[in-house]
Write a protein that holds these residues in place. Structure first.
Motif, mmCIF file in Angstrom:
data_model
loop_
_atom_site.group_PDB
_atom_site.id
_atom_site.type_symbol
_atom_site.label_atom_id
_atom_site.label_comp_id
_atom_site.label_asym_id
_atom_site.label_seq_id
_atom_site.Cartn_x
_atom_site.Cartn_y
_atom_site.Cartn_z
ATOM 1 N N GLU A 180 0.739 -1.216 -0.075
ATOM 2 C CA GLU A 180 0.016 -0.047 -0.022
ATOM 3 C C GLU A 180 0.990 1.176 -0.051
ATOM 4 N N TYR A 181 1.945 1.053 0.585
ATOM 5 C CA TYR A 181 2.816 2.387 0.866
ATOM 6 C C TYR A 181 4.046 2.368 0.083
ATOM 7 N N GLY A 182 4.763 1.369 0.276
ATOM 8 C CA GLY A 182 6.218 1.289 -0.768
ATOM 9 C C GLY A 182 7.113 1.537 0.376
ATOM 10 N N LEU A 183 8.608 1.178 -0.088
ATOM 11 C CA LEU A 183 9.776 1.482 0.659
ATOM 12 C C LEU A 183 10.707 2.093 -0.139
ATOM 13 N N VAL A 184 11.327 3.119 0.485
ATOM 14 C CA VAL A 184 12.698 3.687 -0.245
ATOM 15 C C VAL A 184 13.765 3.036 0.590
ATOM 16 N N CYS A 185 14.669 2.272 0.382
ATOM 17 C CA CYS A 185 15.364 1.646 1.209
ATOM 18 C C CYS A 185 17.045 2.059 0.642
ATOM 19 N N ILE A 186 17.700 2.448 1.603
ATOM 20 C CA ILE A 186 19.174 2.785 1.176
ATOM 21 C C ILE A 186 20.158 1.946 1.509
ATOM 22 N N THR A 187 20.726 1.391 0.762
ATOM 23 C CA THR A 187 21.474 0.126 1.023
ATOM 24 C C THR A 187 23.124 0.595 1.183
ATOM 25 N N ARG A 188 23.808 -0.258 1.726
ATOM 26 C CA ARG A 188 25.303 -0.014 1.837
ATOM 27 C C ARG A 188 26.169 -1.202 1.841
ATOM 28 N N ALA A 189 27.351 -1.190 2.162
ATOM 29 C CA ALA A 189 28.212 -2.367 1.949
ATOM 30 C C ALA A 189 28.029 -3.478 3.099
ATOM 31 N N GLY A 190 27.945 -4.652 2.948
ATOM 32 C CA GLY A 190 27.580 -5.553 3.737
ATOM 33 C C GLY A 190 25.955 -6.147 3.898
ATOM 34 N N ASN A 191 25.239 -5.240 3.306
ATOM 35 C CA ASN A 191 23.741 -5.516 3.268
ATOM 36 C C ASN A 191 23.391 -5.793 1.705
ATOM 37 N N ASP A 192 22.946 -7.122 1.644
ATOM 38 C CA ASP A 192 22.366 -7.774 0.308
ATOM 39 C C ASP A 192 20.832 -7.572 0.330
ATOM 40 N N ALA A 193 20.505 -6.341 0.086
ATOM 41 C CA ALA A 193 19.076 -6.386 0.434
ATOM 42 C C ALA A 193 18.176 -6.980 -1.091
ATOM 43 N N VAL A 202 6.600 -12.630 -0.285
ATOM 44 C CA VAL A 202 6.027 -11.153 0.062
ATOM 45 C C VAL A 202 6.544 -10.300 -0.561
ATOM 46 N N LEU A 203 7.901 -9.947 -0.291
ATOM 47 C CA LEU A 203 8.542 -8.845 -0.823
ATOM 48 C C LEU A 203 8.747 -8.917 -2.403
ATOM 49 N N TRP A 204 9.082 -10.038 -2.650
ATOM 50 C CA TRP A 204 9.317 -10.311 -4.209
ATOM 51 C C TRP A 204 8.157 -9.982 -5.026
ATOM 52 N N LYS A 205 7.022 -10.383 -4.535
ATOM 53 C CA LYS A 205 5.453 -9.976 -5.186
ATOM 54 C C LYS A 205 5.656 -8.364 -5.173
ATOM 55 N N HIS A 206 6.088 -7.839 -4.362
ATOM 56 C CA HIS A 206 5.580 -6.369 -4.287
ATOM 57 C C HIS A 206 7.170 -5.550 -4.568
ATOM 58 N N GLN A 207 8.048 -6.265 -5.444
ATOM 59 C CA GLN A 207 9.388 -5.697 -5.485
ATOM 60 C C GLN A 207 9.388 -4.393 -6.116
ATOM 61 N N ASN A 208 8.445 -3.986 -7.092
ATOM 62 C CA ASN A 208 8.503 -2.998 -7.896
ATOM 63 C C ASN A 208 7.928 -1.900 -7.001
ATOM 64 N N ASN A 209 7.398 -2.002 -5.669
ATOM 65 C CA ASN A 209 7.455 -0.928 -4.857
ATOM 66 C C ASN A 209 8.327 -0.807 -3.671
ATOM 67 N N ILE A 210 9.475 -1.572 -3.897
ATOM 68 C CA ILE A 210 10.653 -1.648 -2.967
ATOM 69 C C ILE A 210 11.710 -0.840 -3.765
ATOM 70 N N HIS A 211 12.055 0.490 -3.495
ATOM 71 C CA HIS A 211 13.072 1.155 -4.332
ATOM 72 C C HIS A 211 14.407 1.200 -3.408
ATOM 73 N N LEU A 212 15.404 0.150 -4.242
ATOM 74 C CA LEU A 212 16.768 0.172 -3.431
ATOM 75 C C LEU A 212 17.659 1.139 -3.981
ATOM 76 N N VAL A 213 18.202 1.881 -3.089
ATOM 77 C CA VAL A 213 18.959 3.190 -3.413
ATOM 78 C C VAL A 213 20.477 2.747 -2.889
ATOM 79 N N ASP A 214 21.465 2.858 -3.976
ATOM 80 C CA ASP A 214 22.839 2.608 -3.600
ATOM 81 C C ASP A 214 23.457 3.708 -2.881
ATOM 82 N N GLU A 215 24.021 3.576 -1.776
ATOM 83 C CA GLU A 215 25.014 4.669 -1.137
ATOM 84 C C GLU A 215 26.306 4.565 -1.524
ATOM 85 N N TRP A 216 26.880 5.413 -2.464
ATOM 86 C CA TRP A 216 28.045 5.026 -3.238
ATOM 87 C C TRP A 216 29.114 5.652 -2.215
#
Length: 301
Positions: A180-193, A202-216
């Motif tokens: 219903e809402y969605g996630l904006v998730c900041i990823t970093r080294a050591g996390n295999d989101a 469940v997460l895979w089903k709604h993966q288009n509503n989960i935005h993974l943002v790489d922190e370079w």
């Protein structure tokens, strides 16, 4: 794509903020840049919502101080602000209900929305909102009306992985958050989101509503490490905003004694959800992380 065709987004960050750090603030900037760059969204506002004292996390100082520090940290921000509603609740409030509160608040105030501002309540209107909408937690979320901003949950990868900790989350809450809402998730080294999402149906089903943002530009600042430095009398300058550092020092907020607060007390969500453990099979389809590791790292951002 014209701005009128883009979905306006309000980023909501929930957590301890014990204390708020420069990395907490960077989360918002990273997420805003990413979402705006997609061409589909326009981030118009960020909200920091410190958890209430009833969360009962070890070392959690008073919400009064945590809110003030967050307000000091965002004092010069043009778009990130602090909301006190969650922190003022007598009981711990599930994250999905906090999301629902803010979405319904946007819905209720849409008629009063000014063209140049996404802030929906007029001065003095907030108390009226709370009094009139005390039944918000019992309602299912509504699809945002056209022209009403969409609330999305902003978090770090550790927060995402906490979905796999037994009894920390209700399965229906996780499903509702991502659907219903969605996630904006900041990823970093050591996390295999991405792997974590893949291993959850469940997460895979709604993966288009989960935005993974790489922190370079990696940064390992965490509230846990900051509290440790303070207990040892070490400097935290440049790890937190200057005004936050001054406030911490003025009130001597973190000490060996403060870190023992809530020791031996069961974390509120674990206590509340334990009774449903036998009927909750959601975590079985997720790669579980160690509970102690996750609970230690959940406030890294």
């Amino acid at each position: 794509m014209e701005n009128s065709e883009k979905t306006e987004v309000v980023l909501l960050a929930c957590g301890s903020f014990n204390p708020v750090t420069n990395m907490h603030l960077r989360l918002f900037e990273l997420a805003k840049d990413y979402m705006n760059a997609t061409g589909k969204f326009r981030v118009i506002k960020g909200i920091i919502s410190p958890v209430g004292d009833a969360y009962k996390k070890k070392g959690l100082i008073s919400a009064h101080h945590r809110v003030i520090m967050a307000e000091l940290a965002t004092k010069n921000s043009r778009w990130v602000e602090v909301d006190t509603w969650e922190s003022l609740q007598k009981e711990w409030i599930e994250t999905v209900k906090v999301l629902r509160y803010h979405q319904e608040k946007l819905e209720a105030g849409s008629c009063d929305r000014q063209q140049d501002s996404p802030v929906l309540e007029r001065p003095g209107q907030k108390r009226k909102w709370v009094e009139q909408r005390q039944d918000y937690s019992q309602k299912k979320p509504l699809e945002p009306r056209k022209g009403v901003p969409k609330v999305m949950l902003l978090c770090g990868a550790d927060f995402l992985e906490s979905f796999g900790v037994p009894n920390l989350w209700k399965s229906e809450d996780i499903a509702q958050i991502v659907e219903e809402y969605g996630l904006v998730c900041i990823t970093r080294a050591g996390n295999d989101a991405q792997k974590f999402i893949y291993e959850s149906d469940v997460l895979w089903k709604h993966q288009n509503n989960i935005h993974l943002v790489d922190e370079w530009i990696t940064n390992d600042i965490s509230a846990t490490k900051i509290r440790r430095a303070l207990r040892r009398g070490q400097s935290i300058r440049y790890l937190v905003p200057d005004l936050v550092q001054e406030y911490i020092e003025k009130y001597n907020l973190y000490s060996p004694e403060s870190e023992e607060r809530n020791v031996g007390v069961i974390l509120a969500p674990l206590q509340r959800n334990a009774a449903e453990a036998n009927s909750n099979n959601f975590s079985d389809d997720i790669t579980l992380v160690g509970r102690e590791r996750t609970m230690e790292n959940e406030e890294s951002y």
